[in-house]
Design an enzyme around this catalytic site. Structure first.
Site, PDB file in Angstrom:
ATOM      1  N   LYS A   1      49.795  19.303  50.269  1.00 41.22           N
ATOM      2  CA  LYS A   1      50.832  18.801  51.172  1.00 41.22           C
ATOM      3  C   LYS A   1      50.535  19.187  52.631  1.00 41.22           C
ATOM      4  O   LYS A   1      50.636  18.344  53.525  1.00 41.22           O
ATOM      5  CB  LYS A   1      52.183  19.399  50.743  1.00 41.22           C
ATOM      6  CG  LYS A   1      53.368  18.786  51.384  1.00 41.22           C
ATOM      7  CD  LYS A   1      54.635  19.186  50.631  1.00 41.22           C
ATOM      8  CE  LYS A   1      54.721  20.688  50.459  1.00 41.22           C
ATOM      9  NZ  LYS A   1      55.843  21.288  51.187  1.00 41.22           N
TER      10      LYS A   1
ATOM     11  N   ARG B   1      66.344  20.621  50.277  1.00 45.43           N
ATOM     12  CA  ARG B   1      66.118  21.226  48.962  1.00 45.43           C
ATOM     13  C   ARG B   1      67.254  20.883  48.011  1.00 45.43           C
ATOM     14  O   ARG B   1      67.119  21.038  46.807  1.00 45.43           O
ATOM     15  CB  ARG B   1      66.048  22.760  49.116  1.00 45.43           C
ATOM     16  CG  ARG B   1      64.703  23.262  49.594  1.00 45.43           C
ATOM     17  CD  ARG B   1      63.864  23.741  48.410  1.00 45.43           C
ATOM     18  NE  ARG B   1      62.436  23.784  48.718  1.00 45.43           N
ATOM     19  CZ  ARG B   1      61.835  24.715  49.433  1.00 45.43           C
ATOM     20  NH1 ARG B   1      62.533  25.708  49.932  1.00 45.43           N
ATOM     21  NH2 ARG B   1      60.548  24.672  49.651  1.00 45.43           N
TER      22      ARG B   1
ATOM     23  N   ARG C   1      41.829  28.428  44.126  1.00 46.74           N
ATOM     24  CA  ARG C   1      42.201  28.875  45.466  1.00 46.74           C
ATOM     25  C   ARG C   1      42.443  30.394  45.476  1.00 46.74           C
ATOM     26  O   ARG C   1      42.077  31.079  46.428  1.00 46.74           O
ATOM     27  CB  ARG C   1      43.465  28.128  45.923  1.00 46.74           C
ATOM     28  CG  ARG C   1      43.844  28.371  47.359  1.00 46.74           C
ATOM     29  CD  ARG C   1      44.961  27.446  47.815  1.00 46.74           C
ATOM     30  NE  ARG C   1      46.278  28.016  47.520  1.00 46.74           N
ATOM     31  CZ  ARG C   1      47.432  27.382  47.790  1.00 46.74           C
ATOM     32  NH1 ARG C   1      47.437  26.161  48.309  1.00 46.74           N
ATOM     33  NH2 ARG C   1      48.580  27.957  47.523  1.00 46.74           N
TER      34      ARG C   1
ATOM     35  N   ARG D   1      45.866  35.283  47.820  1.00 46.10           N
ATOM     36  CA  ARG D   1      47.314  35.224  47.600  1.00 46.10           C
ATOM     37  C   ARG D   1      47.618  35.620  46.160  1.00 46.10           C
ATOM     38  O   ARG D   1      47.148  34.982  45.225  1.00 46.10           O
ATOM     39  CB  ARG D   1      47.827  33.796  47.851  1.00 46.10           C
ATOM     40  CG  ARG D   1      48.069  33.500  49.302  1.00 46.10           C
ATOM     41  CD  ARG D   1      48.476  32.066  49.488  1.00 46.10           C
ATOM     42  NE  ARG D   1      49.709  31.725  48.773  1.00 46.10           N
ATOM     43  CZ  ARG D   1      50.410  30.623  49.038  1.00 46.10           C
ATOM     44  NH1 ARG D   1      50.011  29.780  49.957  1.00 46.10           N
ATOM     45  NH2 ARG D   1      51.511  30.366  48.363  1.00 46.10           N
TER      46      ARG D   1
ATOM     47  N   ARG E   1      56.042  28.452  39.201  1.00 47.10           N
ATOM     48  CA  ARG E   1      56.284  27.829  40.511  1.00 47.10           C
ATOM     49  C   ARG E   1      56.318  26.306  40.402  1.00 47.10           C
ATOM     50  O   ARG E   1      57.129  25.648  41.043  1.00 47.10           O
ATOM     51  CB  ARG E   1      55.186  28.243  41.510  1.00 47.10           C
ATOM     52  CG  ARG E   1      55.422  29.622  42.115  1.00 47.10           C
ATOM     53  CD  ARG E   1      54.167  30.190  42.743  1.00 47.10           C
ATOM     54  NE  ARG E   1      53.660  29.369  43.827  1.00 47.10           N
ATOM     55  CZ  ARG E   1      52.376  29.367  44.216  1.00 47.10           C
ATOM     56  NH1 ARG E   1      51.496  30.146  43.602  1.00 47.10           N
ATOM     57  NH2 ARG E   1      51.994  28.614  45.208  1.00 47.10           N
TER      58      ARG E   1
END
Ligand code: 5GP
Ligand code: MG
Length: 369
Positions: free
Chosen positions: A192, A267, A306, A312, A324
């Protein structure tokens, strides 16, 4: 939104903000002209409201005059000769405060400067409610500025569009004729951010990332940032109204451009409705919800990949990743329904090279533009 003649204008500067500018200028003039018996020279028509507010706040003796700047074709070689219409007595030796509504290119100021010097005033200062620094081409100092504004055409609070709008109590700006506003969705790992950056440049849109807006407001300790932080410090959710106000401010401040990419907002249905409402105030609307669609297994694979380089921690654990993705679908399902009902939902295949996905997004957006 207001319509004047053929054009639409959207709210831009509130009465409260205008008042802050007035108070600031009035305080400076009071300090500088105490016991100097100034002559206030309001420049008509635009400055009539601002002049009244400033003059009302002046504490000592003063005189008031309203003038218009007029020009006629000179008979000689000088071309246009400008003069002040309505100047009933000489300004020779006086302390003059010129009160302008707006300084744009500075051409008007330059004429005033010439005239006042030929009047042999003792000194003069320029006060203006609005000032467009990006447009100002002169080097004459502007002594008192209510507020600086971007290069938009504004109306209200004395300023007109072809004679109308002077009575509006707040300031409006010319509405961008057709905007494209995209609500961008995609599960974690869908690319995104990458695509938002490409679309932003290609269509000249402003990317509004809710996370960035929050961080900016908190870091800069804006009123809204302080409010939001108070909730966060107590471990509470920031109320919708604060988030909405921050985004609203972001939209209002933005200058030019063809529209917005909303990222991380809305949201909830309540937020989607609020977005609809405040875009309507701006004379525009959501054009589309665009969602990048990527199969769960591919997302998991991409994020684990990733995680190897990003460091992360939430990318490193498959269970966390799946959670998630699940939260994303739970959250967005209802919004997908909201925009589907309005025929504004576009699902875009998010598997392929960056260029391939961009091409698919452009194809969808070009139908909207
Ligand atoms: P200047 O370019 O000489 O500084 O400004 C000339 C005049 O243009 C101003 O006194 C004002 O009458 C008009 N003007 C400049 N910018 C705006 C604007 O945004 N809105 C309106 N209504 N008038 C403007
Ligand atoms: Mg003017």
């Amino acid at each position: 939104m207001v319509q004047l003649h053929d054009l639409k204008f959207t709210p831009f500067i509130s009465e409260a903000e205008i008042n802050i500018g007035i108070e600031k200028v009035a305080a400076q003039i009071n300090a500088d002209f105490e016991n100097k018996t100034p002559v206030f020279l309001g420049v008509l028509n635009g400055a009539f409201l601002f002049a009244a507010e400033v003059i009302k706040r002046f504490k000592g003796d003063c005189e008031v005059n309203f003038v218009k700047l007029s020009s006629y074709e000179g008979t000689g070689t000088t071309g246009n000769v400008e003069f002040l219409m309505g100047l009933t007595s000489s300004l020779k030796g006086r302390n003059v405060v010129v009160i302008e509504d707006i300084v744009d290119t500075g051409n008007t100021l330059e004429s005033l400067d010439r005239i006042l010097k030929s009047e042999e005033v003792n000194l003069y200062k320029i006060a203006t409610l609005f000032y467009k620094p990006a447009s100002y081409k002169k080097s004459l100092p502007i002594d008192y500025v209510g507020m600086e504004i971007p290069n938009d055409f504004i109306v209200g609070y004395g300023l007109d569009y072809d004679g109308l709008g002077r009575n509006l109590t707040q300031v409006y700006k010319l509405k961008n004729s057709k905007m494209t506003n995209i609500v961008l969705f995609g599960p974690p790992g869908a690319g995104k951010g990458t695509q938002a950056a490409v679309l932003k440049d290609h269509y000249n849109l402003k990317h509004i990332s809710t996370g960035d807006v929050f961080r900016y407001n908190i870091k800069n300790e804006t009123e809204l940032g302080k409010l939001a932080k108070a909730y966060m410090d107590k471990g509470q959710l920031v109320p919708d109204s604060i988030t909405i106000d921050m985004l609203k401010a972001e939209v209002r401040q933005s200058n030019g451009g063809n529209g917005f990419i909303f990222d991380g907002f809305p949201r909830t249905v309540a937020q989607a409705e609020a977005l609809e409402e405040f875009l309507q105030e701006e004379g525009t609307q959501v054009s589309a919800m665009i969602a990048l669609e990527v199969d769960d297994e591919i997302l998991v694979e991409r994020l684990l990949e990733r995680g190897k380089t990003s460091g992360r921690p939430d990318d490193a654990n498959e269970l966390v990743i799946r959670k998630r993705i699940k939260v994303y679908y739970e959250e967005t399902a209802i919004l997908k329904q909201f925009y589907l009902k309005q025929d504004k939902y576009f699902g875009i295949n998010g598997v392929g090279s960056i260029q391939e996905i961009t091409a698919r997004l452009k194809e969808a957006i070009d139908q909207l533009v």
